[in-house]
Design an enzyme around this catalytic site. Structure first.
Site, PDB file in Angstrom:
ATOM      1  N   ASP A  53      -8.001  -5.910  -0.272  1.00 11.88           N
ATOM      2  CA  ASP A  53      -8.959  -5.410  -1.250  1.00 11.88           C
ATOM      3  C   ASP A  53     -10.283  -5.259  -0.525  1.00 11.88           C
ATOM      4  O   ASP A  53     -10.640  -6.097   0.318  1.00 11.88           O
ATOM      5  CB  ASP A  53      -9.115  -6.361  -2.437  1.00 11.88           C
ATOM      6  CG  ASP A  53      -9.900  -5.692  -3.572  1.00 11.88           C
ATOM      7  OD1 ASP A  53      -9.723  -4.483  -3.783  1.00 11.88           O
ATOM      8  OD2 ASP A  53     -10.690  -6.374  -4.237  1.00 11.88           O
ATOM      9  N   ASN A  55      -1.004   3.914   1.128  1.00  7.24           N
ATOM     10  CA  ASN A  55      -1.974   4.653   1.949  1.00  7.24           C
ATOM     11  C   ASN A  55      -1.445   4.786   3.386  1.00  7.24           C
ATOM     12  O   ASN A  55      -1.301   3.789   4.093  1.00  7.24           O
ATOM     13  CB  ASN A  55      -3.301   3.884   1.910  1.00  7.24           C
ATOM     14  CG  ASN A  55      -4.396   4.557   2.706  1.00  7.24           C
ATOM     15  OD1 ASN A  55      -4.178   4.966   3.855  1.00  7.24           O
ATOM     16  ND2 ASN A  55      -5.565   4.668   2.126  1.00  7.24           N
ATOM     17  N   GLY A  64     -14.845   7.614   0.459  1.00  7.90           N
ATOM     18  CA  GLY A  64     -15.648   6.632  -0.278  1.00  7.90           C
ATOM     19  C   GLY A  64     -17.135   6.736   0.047  1.00  7.90           C
ATOM     20  O   GLY A  64     -17.734   7.814  -0.005  1.00  7.90           O
ATOM     21  N   THR A 122       0.841  -1.195   0.000  1.00  9.55           N
ATOM     22  CA  THR A 122       0.000   0.000   0.000  1.00  9.55           C
ATOM     23  C   THR A 122       0.874   1.242   0.000  1.00  9.55           C
ATOM     24  O   THR A 122       2.047   1.189   0.391  1.00  9.55           O
ATOM     25  CB  THR A 122      -0.928   0.024   1.231  1.00  9.55           C
ATOM     26  OG1 THR A 122      -1.874   1.080   1.098  1.00  9.55           O
ATOM     27  CG2 THR A 122      -0.163   0.229   2.527  1.00  9.55           C
TER      28      THR A 122
HETATM   29  P1  IMP Z   1      -9.468  -0.316  -1.713  1.00 10.73           P
HETATM   30  O1  IMP Z   1      -9.601  -1.778  -1.426  1.00 10.73           O
HETATM   31  O2  IMP Z   1      -8.781   0.430  -0.606  1.00 10.73           O
HETATM   32  O3  IMP Z   1      -8.871  -0.058  -3.070  1.00 10.73           O
HETATM   33  O4  IMP Z   1     -10.946   0.272  -1.762  1.00 10.73           O
HETATM   34  C1  IMP Z   1     -11.829   0.027  -2.840  1.00 10.73           C
HETATM   35  C2  IMP Z   1     -12.999   0.982  -2.828  1.00 10.73           C
HETATM   36  O5  IMP Z   1     -13.987   0.510  -1.914  1.00 10.73           O
HETATM   37  C3  IMP Z   1     -12.659   2.400  -2.376  1.00 10.73           C
HETATM   38  O6  IMP Z   1     -12.238   3.184  -3.453  1.00 10.73           O
HETATM   39  C4  IMP Z   1     -14.005   2.867  -1.813  1.00 10.73           C
HETATM   40  O7  IMP Z   1     -14.839   3.285  -2.854  1.00 10.73           O
HETATM   41  C5  IMP Z   1     -14.592   1.587  -1.221  1.00 10.73           C
HETATM   42  N1  IMP Z   1     -14.212   1.464   0.208  1.00 10.73           N
HETATM   43  C6  IMP Z   1     -13.343   0.575   0.756  1.00 10.73           C
HETATM   44  N2  IMP Z   1     -13.236   0.769   2.085  1.00 10.73           N
HETATM   45  C7  IMP Z   1     -14.044   1.802   2.377  1.00 10.73           C
HETATM   46  C8  IMP Z   1     -14.348   2.486   3.595  1.00 10.73           C
HETATM   47  O8  IMP Z   1     -13.820   2.201   4.686  1.00 10.73           O
HETATM   48  N3  IMP Z   1     -15.207   3.507   3.498  1.00 10.73           N
HETATM   49  C9  IMP Z   1     -15.799   3.882   2.330  1.00 10.73           C
HETATM   50  N4  IMP Z   1     -15.547   3.301   1.169  1.00 10.73           N
HETATM   51  C10 IMP Z   1     -14.673   2.251   1.182  1.00 10.73           C
END
Ligand code: IMP
Length: 198
Positions: A70, A11, A152, A9
Site C-alpha cells: 500500500d 499491476n 499519480g 496485484t
Molecule cells: P497503490 O498503493 O498502488 O494503490 O497507490 C495508491 C495511490 O498513491 C495511487 O493511486 C497514487 O495516487 C499514489 N501513488 C503511489 N505510488 C505512487 C508513485 O510512485 N507515483 C505517484 N503516485 C503514487
C-alpha cells in the site's frame, strides 16, 4: 522445488519489478494466476495496516505466502494528507488529484512544501506470521506539473537530490529510487529465504 509466492496485484509493472528482484529463487504468481479472491477493503489508517490486511487475507484464501503493498503521498504542510487516501483524494483521474493538491498548497512557500512517497509491503504466511517493510522517498511539491512519465502525483513531486520530478525519470531510474523499490529491496532477503522453507 521452488517456493511459490502470491503477489496481491494485477499491476504488470509492480510484478515485473518484484520478479526482477527475486530472480529464479522464487516463483512469483499474481492475482491473475489464482482463482478469484474477494478484494479486502483498504480501510486502515496507515499504509502498514492496509498492506497487512491485504497480505493476510490473500495468504489465508490462497494457502500461499502472500505479499501486498500500500502506498501514497504524504505532504507535511497538510498534516500527512492525502496519505492512505491518495488514490481517492479527488474524483476523476490523476490530474484532478494533483491539481487539487496544488490548490490546497497555494501560497505555501517552497521551504514548507516537503513531502514523501511512502510504501508499506507486507509478507504474510498462511497461519498468521507476517513481516512488514517500509520504503520512503523524500521530495517537495512543485507549484505546477513537470514531466510525462510515471503516474499519480509523479509530475508534481520534485526530488532535490536528482533535480527532477518523479515524472521526469525514466522507468528504470524511478525503479532505482522509488519508495516501492526501497521497500522491495528491504524485503528481498526475506523473500529469498522463502527458498529454505519452501
Ligand atoms: P497503490 O498503493 O498502488 O494503490 O497507490 C495508491 C495511490 O498513491 C495511487 O493511486 C497514487 O495516487 C499514489 N501513488 C503511489 N505510488 C505512487 C508513485 O510512485 N507515483 C505517484 N503516485 C503514487
Amino acid at each position: 522445488m521452488k517456493p511459490r509466492l502470491l503477489f496481491a496485484t494485477t499491476n504488470a509493472g509492480k510484478l515485473r519489478e518484484l520478479r526482477g528482484l527475486v530472480g529464479d529463487a522464487v516463483e512469483v504468481v499474481s492475482l491473475e494466476d489464482v482463482p478469484p479472491i474477494p478484494e479486502p477493503v483498504e480501510d486502515g489508517e496507515t499504509f502498514e495496516a492496509n498492506a497487512e490486511k491485504k497480505a493476510r487475507a490473500y495468504a489465508e484464501a490462497s494457502g500461499l505466502p502472500s505479499l501486498a503493498d500500500d502506498s501514497g503521498l504524504c505532504v507535511d504542510a497538510l498534516g500527512g494528507r492525502p496519505g492512505v487516501h491518495s488514490a481517492r483524494y479527488a474524483e476523476g483521474g490523476d490530474q484532478a488529484r494533483y491539481q487539487k493538491l496544488l490548490g490546497e498548497l497555494q501560497g505555501v512557500p517552497e521551504e514548507e512544501r516537503s513531502a514523501s512517497f511512502q510504501c508499506a509491503l507486507c509478507l504474510a504466511w498462511p497461519g498468521g506470521e507476517s513481516r512488514i517493510e517500509v520504503g520512503r522517498c523524500e521530495g517537495r511539491i512543485l507549484t505546477g506539473p513537470r514531466g510525462s512519465h510515471g503516474f499519480g502525483y509523479d509530475p508534481v513531486f520534485f526530488m532535490p537530490a536528482l533535480g527532477r520530478t518523479m515524472a521526469e525519470l525514466t522507468q528504470e531510474e524511478k525503479a532505482a529510487v522509488s519508495h516501492r523499490a526501497r521497500a522491495f529491496q528491504k524485503m528481498r532477503p526475506v523473500l529469498l529465504a522463502l527458498q529454505a522453507t519452501g
